[in-house]
Write a protein that holds these residues in place. Structure first.
Motif, PDB file in Angstrom:
ATOM      1  N   VAL A 216       0.855  -1.190   0.000  1.00 57.45           N
ATOM      2  CA  VAL A 216       0.000   0.000   0.000  1.00 57.45           C
ATOM      3  C   VAL A 216       0.892   1.242   0.000  1.00 57.45           C
ATOM      4  N   THR A 217       0.444   2.276  -0.668  1.00 55.37           N
ATOM      5  CA  THR A 217       1.228   3.514  -0.715  1.00 55.37           C
ATOM      6  C   THR A 217       0.673   4.528   0.281  1.00 55.37           C
ATOM      7  N   ARG A 218       1.514   5.443   0.691  1.00 60.05           N
ATOM      8  CA  ARG A 218       1.076   6.502   1.603  1.00 60.05           C
ATOM      9  C   ARG A 218      -0.035   7.332   0.947  1.00 60.05           C
ATOM     10  N   ALA A 219       0.083   7.582  -0.350  1.00 61.97           N
ATOM     11  CA  ALA A 219      -0.943   8.352  -1.061  1.00 61.97           C
ATOM     12  C   ALA A 219      -2.301   7.644  -0.989  1.00 61.97           C
ATOM     13  N   GLU A 220      -2.309   6.336  -1.142  1.00 60.27           N
ATOM     14  CA  GLU A 220      -3.568   5.585  -1.043  1.00 60.27           C
ATOM     15  C   GLU A 220      -4.166   5.706   0.350  1.00 60.27           C
ATOM     16  N   LEU A 221      -3.315   5.619   1.364  1.00 54.71           N
ATOM     17  CA  LEU A 221      -3.798   5.750   2.735  1.00 54.71           C
ATOM     18  C   LEU A 221      -4.406   7.125   2.974  1.00 54.71           C
ATOM     19  N   VAL A 222      -3.713   8.157   2.537  1.00 51.96           N
ATOM     20  CA  VAL A 222      -4.198   9.525   2.737  1.00 51.96           C
ATOM     21  C   VAL A 222      -5.488   9.762   1.954  1.00 51.96           C
ATOM     22  N   ASP A 223      -5.511   9.349   0.697  1.00 48.69           N
ATOM     23  CA  ASP A 223      -6.680   9.584  -0.156  1.00 48.69           C
ATOM     24  C   ASP A 223      -7.918   8.810   0.294  1.00 48.69           C
ATOM     25  N   ASN A 224      -7.716   7.675   0.960  1.00 44.83           N
ATOM     26  CA  ASN A 224      -8.833   6.810   1.333  1.00 44.83           C
ATOM     27  C   ASN A 224      -9.133   6.807   2.820  1.00 44.83           C
ATOM     28  N   THR A 225      -8.646   7.804   3.530  1.00 41.68           N
ATOM     29  CA  THR A 225      -8.904   7.915   4.962  1.00 41.68           C
ATOM     30  C   THR A 225      -9.887   9.046   5.211  1.00 41.68           C
ATOM     31  N   GLU A 226     -10.905   8.743   5.999  1.00 39.27           N
ATOM     32  CA  GLU A 226     -11.916   9.738   6.333  1.00 39.27           C
ATOM     33  C   GLU A 226     -11.986   9.878   7.848  1.00 39.27           C
ATOM     34  N   ILE A 227     -11.916  11.083   8.359  1.00 39.88           N
ATOM     35  CA  ILE A 227     -12.040  11.340   9.786  1.00 39.88           C
ATOM     36  C   ILE A 227     -13.525  11.460  10.100  1.00 39.88           C
ATOM     37  N   LEU A 228     -14.017  10.548  10.917  1.00 32.51           N
ATOM     38  CA  LEU A 228     -15.444  10.502  11.225  1.00 32.51           C
ATOM     39  C   LEU A 228     -15.815  11.405  12.386  1.00 32.51           C
ATOM     40  N   ALA A 229     -14.875  11.628  13.296  1.00 35.74           N
ATOM     41  CA  ALA A 229     -15.140  12.488  14.455  1.00 35.74           C
ATOM     42  C   ALA A 229     -13.814  12.925  15.061  1.00 35.74           C
ATOM     43  N   THR A 230     -13.857  14.013  15.794  1.00 35.41           N
ATOM     44  CA  THR A 230     -12.681  14.469  16.536  1.00 35.41           C
ATOM     45  C   THR A 230     -13.102  14.771  17.966  1.00 35.41           C
ATOM     46  N   CYS A 231     -12.137  14.637  18.862  1.00 41.53           N
ATOM     47  CA  CYS A 231     -12.399  14.878  20.273  1.00 41.53           C
ATOM     48  C   CYS A 231     -11.054  15.055  20.973  1.00 41.53           C
ATOM     49  N   LYS A 232     -10.992  15.999  21.911  1.00 41.37           N
ATOM     50  CA  LYS A 232      -9.732  16.252  22.605  1.00 41.37           C
ATOM     51  C   LYS A 232      -9.489  15.279  23.755  1.00 41.37           C
ATOM     52  N   ASP A 233     -10.513  14.622  24.240  1.00 37.70           N
ATOM     53  CA  ASP A 233     -10.395  13.677  25.355  1.00 37.70           C
ATOM     54  C   ASP A 233     -10.141  12.275  24.809  1.00 37.70           C
ATOM     55  N   HIS A 234      -8.949  11.724  25.083  1.00 32.65           N
ATOM     56  CA  HIS A 234      -8.595  10.426  24.499  1.00 32.65           C
ATOM     57  C   HIS A 234      -9.509   9.300  24.975  1.00 32.65           C
ATOM     58  N   ARG A 235     -10.073   9.407  26.166  1.00 33.42           N
ATOM     59  CA  ARG A 235     -11.006   8.369  26.637  1.00 33.42           C
ATOM     60  C   ARG A 235     -12.287   8.382  25.805  1.00 33.42           C
ATOM     61  N   ARG A 236     -12.737   9.560  25.451  1.00 40.83           N
ATOM     62  CA  ARG A 236     -13.947   9.660  24.624  1.00 40.83           C
ATOM     63  C   ARG A 236     -13.687   9.168  23.198  1.00 40.83           C
ATOM     64  N   ILE A 237     -12.462   9.366  22.720  1.00 44.76           N
ATOM     65  CA  ILE A 237     -12.102   8.854  21.383  1.00 44.76           C
ATOM     66  C   ILE A 237     -12.266   7.339  21.349  1.00 44.76           C
ATOM     67  N   TRP A 238     -11.815   6.656  22.411  1.00 48.27           N
ATOM     68  CA  TRP A 238     -11.962   5.194  22.459  1.00 48.27           C
ATOM     69  C   TRP A 238     -13.429   4.798  22.403  1.00 48.27           C
ATOM     70  N   ILE A 239     -14.270   5.544  23.108  1.00 51.04           N
ATOM     71  CA  ILE A 239     -15.703   5.245  23.107  1.00 51.04           C
ATOM     72  C   ILE A 239     -16.305   5.527  21.732  1.00 51.04           C
ATOM     73  N   LEU A 240     -15.947   6.662  21.138  1.00 49.95           N
ATOM     74  CA  LEU A 240     -16.424   6.970  19.776  1.00 49.95           C
ATOM     75  C   LEU A 240     -15.989   5.890  18.789  1.00 49.95           C
ATOM     76  N   GLU A 241     -14.737   5.464  18.906  1.00 52.78           N
ATOM     77  CA  GLU A 241     -14.237   4.412  18.009  1.00 52.78           C
ATOM     78  C   GLU A 241     -15.063   3.140  18.175  1.00 52.78           C
ATOM     79  N   ALA A 242     -15.333   2.743  19.413  1.00 54.29           N
ATOM     80  CA  ALA A 242     -16.124   1.534  19.661  1.00 54.29           C
ATOM     81  C   ALA A 242     -17.527   1.662  19.078  1.00 54.29           C
TER      82      ALA A 242
END
Length: 70
Positions: A20-46
């Motif tokens: 896989v190329t870095r360009a493919e990773l960048v082009d095909n990655t979508e950020i679904l949510a952001t959060c400053k609290d790392h504990r909440r990120i784990w919950i959002l990911e789940a």
């Protein structure tokens, strides 16, 4: 990024017989949510994993196991 290891690298190598190329990773990655609290990120990911059930999601080398459903 998962260019060196992980499910994405393994999938591209196995199914497409190439790296896989870095360009493919960048082009095909979508950020679904952001959060400053790392504990909440784990919950959002789940929650996103439970809702979308992505085929390439595997908890192989995670240092943290978030148990929300059994």
């Amino acid at each position: 990024m998962h260019k060196r290891e992980g499910a994405i690298k393994d999938h591209v190598k196995k199914e497409h017989n190439r790296d896989v190329t870095r360009a493919e990773l960048v082009d095909n990655t979508e950020i679904l949510a952001t959060c400053k609290d790392h504990r909440r990120i784990w919950i959002l990911e789940a929650l996103y994993i439970r809702e979308y059930a992505p085929e390439l999601n595997k908890q192989v080398k995670s240092k943290v196991k978030l148990l929300m459903w059994s």
